[in-house]
Design a protein around this motif. Structure first.
Motif, mmCIF file in Angstrom:
data_model
loop_
_atom_site.group_PDB
_atom_site.id
_atom_site.type_symbol
_atom_site.label_atom_id
_atom_site.label_comp_id
_atom_site.label_asym_id
_atom_site.label_seq_id
_atom_site.Cartn_x
_atom_site.Cartn_y
_atom_site.Cartn_z
ATOM 1 N N VAL A 1 1.303 9.177 -6.039
ATOM 2 C CA VAL A 1 1.679 10.569 -5.760
ATOM 3 C C VAL A 1 2.754 11.026 -6.741
ATOM 4 C CG1 VAL A 1 2.787 12.089 -4.059
ATOM 5 C CG2 VAL A 1 0.975 10.528 -3.344
ATOM 6 N N ALA B 1 0.832 -1.206 0.000
ATOM 7 C CA ALA B 1 0.000 0.000 0.000
ATOM 8 C C ALA B 1 0.868 1.258 0.000
ATOM 9 C CB ALA B 1 -0.936 -0.006 1.211
ATOM 10 N N GLY B 2 1.957 1.240 0.762
ATOM 11 C CA GLY B 2 2.871 2.383 0.768
ATOM 12 C C GLY B 2 3.527 2.600 -0.577
ATOM 13 N N ALA C 1 0.882 3.985 -2.959
ATOM 14 C CA ALA C 1 0.617 5.399 -2.669
ATOM 15 C C ALA C 1 1.761 6.275 -3.176
ATOM 16 C CB ALA C 1 0.419 5.599 -1.169
#
Length: 126
Positions: free
Chosen positions: A108, A100-101, A104
Motif C-alpha cells: 500500500v 502478511a500485515g 500489505a
C-alpha cells in the motif's frame, strides 16, 4: 442495572436474528454491538443510561476468562497430547499474520507513493 443489561442483551438478540436472517458473514453479537454503538451515537441519552452498567462489566472483565480456564482444565489430556502441535500452529500463524500485515503495508505504501519516511511527517505547520 437489570434494565440496562436487558437493553444490551436486546441488541445482541436483534443482532443475532439479523445475522442469521440476512446470512451475514458477521456473528450476531458483533452486529448487535454495531447497532448499539450506532444507537448510542444517534441518541446520547442511551449511552448515558447504559454507562454505569457497562463500566461495572468492564471492571470485572477478567471474570469472562474463567470459562477459558475451565476449558483448559476440562481438556487437559487433549492439550497434553496435542499441546506442542497447537502451540506451534498458534506461533506459526501469528508469524504469518504479522508478515502478511507487513507485506500489505509495504504494498500500500508503494501504491500510494509513501515509501519515503519523510512523506509521513506532519505538514500542518507549513
Amino acid at each position: 442495572m437489570i434494565g440496562t443489561l436487558a437493553i444490551i442483551l436486546g441488541f445482541q438478540l436483534v443482532g443475532e436474528v439479523a445475522s442469521r436472517a440476512l446470512a451475514l458473514p458477521l456473528p450476531g453479537p458483533v452486529v448487535g454491538l454495531i447497532l448499539l454503538v450506532g444507537s448510542c451515537l444517534l441518541r446520547p441519552a442511551l449511552a448515558d443510561r447504559i454507562r454505569p452498567a457497562t463500566m461495572g462489566l468492564l471492571q470485572h472483565l477478567s471474570l469472562f476468562f474463567v470459562p477459558a480456564g475451565v476449558g483448559i482444565v476440562a481438556h487437559w489430556e487433549l492439550l497434553r497430547t496435542h499441546g506442542m502441535g497447537l502451540a506451534l500452529a498458534v506461533m506459526g500463524s501469528t508469524v504469518l499474520a504479522i508478515a502478511a500485515g507487513a507485506l500489505a503495508f509495504t504494498l500500500v505504501a508503494r501504491w500510494t507513493g509513501s515509501e519515503d519516511p519523510s512523506a509521513l511527517k506532519d505538514t500542518s505547520d507549513e
